[in-house]
Design a protein around this motif. Structure first.
Motif, mmCIF file in Angstrom:
data_model
loop_
_atom_site.group_PDB
_atom_site.id
_atom_site.type_symbol
_atom_site.label_atom_id
_atom_site.label_comp_id
_atom_site.label_asym_id
_atom_site.label_seq_id
_atom_site.Cartn_x
_atom_site.Cartn_y
_atom_site.Cartn_z
ATOM 1 N N ALA B 289 0.809 -1.206 0.000
ATOM 2 C CA ALA B 289 0.000 0.000 0.000
ATOM 3 C C ALA B 289 0.848 1.264 0.000
ATOM 4 O O ALA B 289 0.417 2.294 -0.485
ATOM 5 N N HIS B 290 2.061 1.198 0.541
ATOM 6 C CA HIS B 290 2.826 2.425 0.725
ATOM 7 C C HIS B 290 3.630 2.832 -0.502
ATOM 8 O O HIS B 290 4.186 3.907 -0.532
ATOM 9 N N SER B 291 3.723 1.946 -1.475
ATOM 10 C CA SER B 291 4.607 2.284 -2.591
ATOM 11 C C SER B 291 3.850 2.431 -3.898
ATOM 12 O O SER B 291 2.988 1.631 -4.232
ATOM 13 N N ARG B 292 4.189 3.484 -4.611
ATOM 14 C CA ARG B 292 3.671 3.683 -5.954
ATOM 15 C C ARG B 292 4.779 3.487 -6.982
ATOM 16 O O ARG B 292 4.647 3.877 -8.134
ATOM 17 N N ILE B 293 5.882 2.890 -6.522
ATOM 18 C CA ILE B 293 7.053 2.760 -7.385
ATOM 19 C C ILE B 293 7.348 1.287 -7.667
ATOM 20 O O ILE B 293 7.353 0.458 -6.746
ATOM 21 N N THR B 294 7.601 0.989 -8.926
ATOM 22 C CA THR B 294 8.063 -0.351 -9.290
ATOM 23 C C THR B 294 9.376 -0.229 -10.070
ATOM 24 O O THR B 294 9.692 0.830 -10.620
#
Lengths: 309, 309
Positions: B289-294
């Motif tokens: 949930a905390h990351s919008r980065i891949t």
């Protein structure tokens, strides 16, 4: 703390200020307050310190004849600092900035061994007239002042003598002038608009700061004893602590009184406290090589102001 | 120190900046460096610290798409500090400011328990286009970068592991990136002029700072593993200290690399390192949930960057 910095200009890498009117210029200044040196949290509330930080910085902007529009706040504090100290400090900053219709547009909070508050003040000056620098005083002008002179030093002396818990009643105006000083807002712009050519604020002592202006301008300044004489409250404080209140008037710092030189009549909100001369008006005074300041034609030596460190 | 601050705008209550071109706006930011937390004088020369202070602050101005024009410097230092430390620090500031064709327009020096450096950076942004904020990233854009990624953290790791006197040869570029970082000058203006809509600089770690941008913009970002892979020098440093250099690339702070989002081709001085997406491109990632980065569609968690305090 962000609730005390409600500007939408916060929160990005940097804050973008509004477009200024044509020919306007930005005026900037920075100043630091160190705990134990510029303030003591057993004497001042954190809110007071926030007020003082803004007054001290915005006075420098006013002293150019400019209008403060924004402040940036950098707080360093030990990790053990209570959050309420920081939020109260920010609230003092926020309320003060709001009184100027300015905005707190940025900040930085980091950890350090003591509380250190850095404020950068940003102002705007319009039109093509010069800013009011230290070198613009001219012989024949009157010296005018807006704000109290000596009150901050008197408050400091009372705190030093009695401590914060044993203060005699009736001296609140002096204590406040030291812990949470304010100055009349907008007088800097008025002075410039009405023809002042030089201005500074009284940060390091009246004689010290006027002597700097006199040196930069190549003039001499004669102060009127009657115009700056200590008032009844300062005389009472002087008696209470055993100090000559003239010491506070002539050499006390941190009043941030605006001091301007003007040819025309005294601007609204100012009073005349002296005159600008082309030569020392006292033969004896000329032997005092370091001073360009006299009081009713008697020489006065400048000496610096050190808070309480 | 004034010889390193040759601006005629110094020495009055406040500094008056030049009239800007019509429609220009002023951009301001402030940042603090604390000895023992942001720099160590057994690792960095005072000159280095001055360079770092300006890079760190001017990068915030560049990250808005603006041009740095002025800096204010507030130094707090113990009374026992050698004068040469302060003059070298000011020289580092002065040289860095000069490389930007900017000016140091004011300062403050006061006494404190440790060395604390406050810099306020002032920039200018012209025309009516928006400044490049964190909330302007749009799906379909490419993510572009100007400057090294991970070098500062690699240098810090080497200093931590070997100490300043036992450093193996050949890692100067990494050490310098930590102690006296510089960024390509003027790339922020280029990014804005060529159509970027969002920008930040990598201060707290690549994933951390990109995640903030992605949150503010309501987007997701997929980084290209190949585009940001550690180079040979970082791989060698990783071997020397026993750390995976990807840690420095993804989570190392203080590179001040400009990171911009743009629809058009890659601006001069930038390279493409990822793309902006409207949704998470990996089902598994959505549980993070905390990351919008891949990274090549694999989720990466942000974690903060703390120098060495």
């Amino acid at each position: 703390m962000l609730e005390h910095m409600p500007s939408s200009r916060n929160g990005d890498d940097a804050a973008v200020l509004p477009v200024l009117a044509p020919n306007s210029r930005t005026v900037v200044s920075t100043d630091t307050l160190v705990e134990g040196r510029h303030f003591r949290l057993d004497w001042s509330t954190p809110y007071d310190v926030g007020v003082k930080a803004i007054t001290q910085n915005f006075a420098d902007i006013e002293a150019m004849g400019a209008r403060p529009i924004a402040a940036l706040l950098a707080i360093s504090a030990p990790g053990t600092t209570e959050l309420s100290v920081l939020t109260e400090l920010a609230r003092g900053v926020g309320d003060s900035v709001e009184r100027y219709s300015a905005q707190t547009v940025g900040g930085d909070l980091c950890s350090a061994d003591s509380i250190i508050i850095g404020v950068t003040a940003i102002g705007v000056i319009g039109g093509s007239m010069s800013a009011l620098t230290l070198d613009g005083a001219r012989p024949g002008q009157r010296l005018v002042a807006a704000g109290r002179i000596g009150y901050s030093a008197a408050g400091l002396a009372l705190l030093n003598y009695f401590g914060p818990d044993e203060l005699p009643l009736g001296f609140d105006a002096l204590i406040d002038a030291h812990c949470a000083p304010t100055i009349p807002i907008g007088r800097g712009v008025v002075a410039r608009a009405t023809g002042a050519t030089a201005m500074t604020d009284n940060s390091d002592g009246l004689v010290h700061d006027l002597n700097t202006m006199a040196e930069r301008s190549g003039v001499y300044i004669d102060l009127s004893r009657q115009a700056i004489a200590p008032d009844a409250l300062m005389i009472a404080a002087g008696r209470a602590v055993g100090t000559d209140p003239w010491e506070w008037v002539l050499h006390g710092g941190e009043d941030h009184t605006l001091l301007a030189c003007i040819n025309k009549s005294t601007p609204s909100g100012f009073r005349t406290i002296g005159k600008i001369l082309s030569t020392q008006n006292n033969q004896q005074a000329q032997t005092h090589a370091h001073s360009r300041i006299t009081l009713d034609s008697q020489p006065v030596q400048p000496h610096g102001w050190d808070s309480f460190a």
